[in-house]
Write a protein that holds these residues in place. Structure first.
Motif, PDB file in Angstrom:
ATOM      1  N   CYS A   6       1.098  -0.615  -0.043  1.00  0.00           N
ATOM      2  CA  CYS A   6      -0.418  -0.036   0.301  1.00  0.00           C
ATOM      3  C   CYS A   6       0.851   1.256   0.054  1.00  0.00           C
ATOM      4  O   CYS A   6       1.520   1.476   0.407  1.00  0.00           O
ATOM      5  CB  CYS A   6      -0.978  -0.218   1.169  1.00  0.00           C
ATOM      6  N   ASN A   8       0.190   3.997   1.400  1.00  0.00           N
ATOM      7  CA  ASN A   8      -0.441   4.718   2.196  1.00  0.00           C
ATOM      8  C   ASN A   8       0.463   4.689   3.612  1.00  0.00           C
ATOM      9  O   ASN A   8       1.551   4.614   4.636  1.00  0.00           O
ATOM     10  CB  ASN A   8      -1.500   5.283   2.431  1.00  0.00           C
ATOM     11  N   CYS A   9       0.056   3.090   3.779  1.00  0.00           N
ATOM     12  CA  CYS A   9       0.220   2.123   5.044  1.00  0.00           C
ATOM     13  C   CYS A   9       1.491   1.564   4.799  1.00  0.00           C
ATOM     14  O   CYS A   9       1.953   0.831   5.938  1.00  0.00           O
ATOM     15  CB  CYS A   9      -0.990   1.689   6.050  1.00  0.00           C
ATOM     16  N   LEU A  20      -3.762   1.576  -3.140  1.00  0.00           N
ATOM     17  CA  LEU A  20      -4.264   1.922  -1.601  1.00  0.00           C
ATOM     18  C   LEU A  20      -4.952   0.199  -1.637  1.00  0.00           C
ATOM     19  O   LEU A  20      -5.598  -0.392  -2.183  1.00  0.00           O
ATOM     20  CB  LEU A  20      -5.185   2.870  -1.389  1.00  0.00           C
ATOM     21  N   ARG A  23      -8.657  -1.201   3.233  1.00  0.00           N
ATOM     22  CA  ARG A  23      -8.814   0.063   4.606  1.00  0.00           C
ATOM     23  C   ARG A  23      -8.216   1.331   4.274  1.00  0.00           C
ATOM     24  O   ARG A  23      -8.907   1.830   4.859  1.00  0.00           O
ATOM     25  CB  ARG A  23      -7.676  -0.946   5.389  1.00  0.00           C
ATOM     26  N   CYS A  24      -6.723   1.759   3.894  1.00  0.00           N
ATOM     27  CA  CYS A  24      -6.734   2.929   3.094  1.00  0.00           C
ATOM     28  C   CYS A  24      -7.530   4.055   2.206  1.00  0.00           C
ATOM     29  O   CYS A  24      -7.959   4.879   2.414  1.00  0.00           O
ATOM     30  CB  CYS A  24      -5.402   3.070   2.847  1.00  0.00           C
ATOM     31  N   THR A  27     -10.918   4.929   4.189  1.00  0.00           N
ATOM     32  CA  THR A  27     -10.717   5.489   4.850  1.00  0.00           C
ATOM     33  C   THR A  27     -10.233   6.873   4.325  1.00  0.00           C
ATOM     34  O   THR A  27     -11.077   7.744   4.569  1.00  0.00           O
ATOM     35  CB  THR A  27      -9.221   5.963   5.988  1.00  0.00           C
TER      36      THR A  27
END
Length: 141
Positions: A6, A8-9, A20, A23-24, A27
């Motif tokens: 991902c 992002n994370c 992504l 989950r991201c 969000t």
């Protein structure tokens, strides 16, 4: 199945067209909905007001502006500039004039490659016809 991290994370996930993880992505969509709802009730609010009221970071709000998901109401803004010429814009990355110029440049750059592909296709089809005709002549003899 393509496995990626991902953006992002950093978590590993099965790639399905987005950089992504689910989950991201969820969000970010929830944050966008908060911003959109706030702007619907408070049109013309500035980025600081929106950030404080929704809890969404200014960086994410700027990202939504760059992605053309929301836009700035005022023409004279200090937040977004065209990444090519520097003029103030309401959303996105480029002003209308630069967008048109970039599209023209892109089509001109792609046109020679497209013409070359068409020429090769025509040449190939012509060669195959010659071979086919030669085969017919051989059968006639």
């Amino acid at each position: 199945m393509d496995l990626r991290n991902c953006a992002n994370c950093g978590r590993a996930f099965a790639y399905a067209g987005s950089e992504l993880c689910s989950r991201c992505d969820t969000t970010i969509e929830e944050d966008f909905k908060k911003v959109k709802d706030y702007l619907y009730d408070h049109p013309g609010a500035n980025i600081i007001e929106v950030s404080e009221a929704t809890g969404v970071s200014e960086k994410k709000i700027l990202r939504f502006l760059r992605e053309k998901r929301i836009e700035i109401k005022e023409e004279d803004n200090l937040l977004l500039d065209c990444q090519r010429c520097g003029i103030a814009i309401r959303s996105g990355r480029f002003c209308d004039a630069c967008t048109i110029e970039l599209q023209k440049e892109f089509t001109e750059a792609v046109k020679p490659a497209k013409q070359e592909a068409e020429r090769k296709k025509l040449l190939t089809s012509t060669e195959s016809q010659k071979m086919y005709i030669a085969e017919i002549r051989k059968k006639q003899k």
